[in-house]
Design an enzyme around this catalytic site. Sequence first.
Site, mmCIF file in Angstrom:
data_model
loop_
_atom_site.group_PDB
_atom_site.id
_atom_site.type_symbol
_atom_site.label_atom_id
_atom_site.label_comp_id
_atom_site.label_asym_id
_atom_site.label_seq_id
_atom_site.Cartn_x
_atom_site.Cartn_y
_atom_site.Cartn_z
ATOM 1 N N LYS A 119 41.837 37.402 28.576
ATOM 2 C CA LYS A 119 40.786 38.417 28.413
ATOM 3 C C LYS A 119 41.051 39.260 27.155
ATOM 4 O O LYS A 119 40.139 39.572 26.404
ATOM 5 C CB LYS A 119 40.721 39.315 29.662
ATOM 6 C CG LYS A 119 40.143 38.584 30.874
ATOM 7 C CD LYS A 119 40.286 39.347 32.176
ATOM 8 C CE LYS A 119 39.863 38.467 33.362
ATOM 9 N NZ LYS A 119 39.980 39.099 34.666
ATOM 10 N N GLN A 154 42.817 43.920 37.557
ATOM 11 C CA GLN A 154 43.018 42.510 37.888
ATOM 12 C C GLN A 154 43.423 42.357 39.358
ATOM 13 O O GLN A 154 44.321 43.046 39.842
ATOM 14 C CB GLN A 154 44.084 41.892 36.967
ATOM 15 C CG GLN A 154 44.267 40.393 37.118
ATOM 16 C CD GLN A 154 43.024 39.583 36.725
ATOM 17 O OE1 GLN A 154 42.232 40.003 35.881
ATOM 18 N NE2 GLN A 154 42.845 38.426 37.336
ATOM 19 N N ASP A 199 33.472 44.191 35.906
ATOM 20 C CA ASP A 199 33.702 43.071 36.826
ATOM 21 C C ASP A 199 32.541 42.929 37.809
ATOM 22 O O ASP A 199 32.413 41.901 38.479
ATOM 23 C CB ASP A 199 34.976 43.314 37.645
ATOM 24 C CG ASP A 199 36.154 42.481 37.168
ATOM 25 O OD1 ASP A 199 35.923 41.415 36.572
ATOM 26 O OD2 ASP A 199 37.294 42.900 37.407
HETATM 27 N N1 GUN Z 1 41.066 37.809 39.988
HETATM 28 C C1 GUN Z 1 40.483 36.599 39.959
HETATM 29 N N2 GUN Z 1 39.312 36.654 39.289
HETATM 30 C C2 GUN Z 1 39.149 37.944 38.899
HETATM 31 C C3 GUN Z 1 38.139 38.617 38.168
HETATM 32 O O1 GUN Z 1 37.122 38.061 37.755
HETATM 33 N N3 GUN Z 1 38.358 39.941 37.966
HETATM 34 C C4 GUN Z 1 39.448 40.590 38.428
HETATM 35 N N4 GUN Z 1 39.556 41.907 38.186
HETATM 36 N N5 GUN Z 1 40.407 39.980 39.108
HETATM 37 C C5 GUN Z 1 40.254 38.669 39.337
#
Ligand code: GUN
Length: 287
Positions: free
Chosen positions: A52, A96, A119
């Site tokens: 990211k 996350q 998100d």
């Molecule tokens: N863990 C797995 N996929 C995601 C996501 O798209 N966002 C976040 N914050 N955590 C994750």
Amino acid sequence: MKIIDGKKIAADIKAEIAAEVGKIKTAGRRPPHLAAILVGHDGGSESYVAHKIRDCEEVGFTSTLIRFEEDVREEVLLEAVDRLNRDREIDGFIVQLPLPPHIDEQKVIEAIDPARDVDGFHPVNVGRMVLGIPSFVSATPFGIVEMLTRSGIETSGKNCVIIGRSNIVGRPLSILMSQKKINATVTVAHSRTQNLEKLCAGADILVAAMGMPGFVTESMVKEGAVVIDVGTTRVPDPATKSGFRLKGDVNFEEVAPKCSFITPVPGGVGPMTRVSLLLNTLKAASK
Ligand code: GUN
């Protein structure tokens, strides 16, 4: 049979985002800024967050990574969320997941300002998405819909079966697929579904999102179906540098010859998920 090149579609979208960032900078404004909170050192989470941050650099966004150790107190994490909610230099942020078991994940998600929740996990954004009003839509479902649209796949009136009902993928995707823009007829299958094989074999569009490597086999797929593989399980592979590889929920070799379109793993849904977070951050910055 056509393999949907998620990497290529995502690269095209990234170029569009980078062009937007160029315009923002030319207008004398600061570039979009994404922050990420990472708790602990889980290999998968470390890798996702690193991607990211790298994606942000590639399109000209600013990024900030905030790390906490595995034993961080919930209160400390909530304070960090509160600071990010108020920081005028940041447009959007993510925490996350998964978080360690001593932390109430839902409480943390609900502490995020919905206007910065890129998100799309906050109940306000989920509710707005369900109602079809502007919101941040979580990255994987958003990316899948974008991928279907950009690949010119007919969805209107089609039978779509989604295996998996997670809050992050299956559930929100089922809503998007049934909305007016897409117009599919949707069934959500899960661990208690009966006659799963027969149900899947009737699908025009089959989405595998339950995290069981190789689960979808040839007999579960209709001739000419569109198959979207959301699975990204890390399986050991001594032949690779990292010692593992990603394996999808679909047995690709068996299933691919029957499909009209299929996504590979890696290089299918994954890159679309990543680029969707950038699109959400760009949107947050434009507000
Ligand atoms: N863990 C797995 N996929 C995601 C996501 O798209 N966002 C976040 N914050 N955590 C994750």
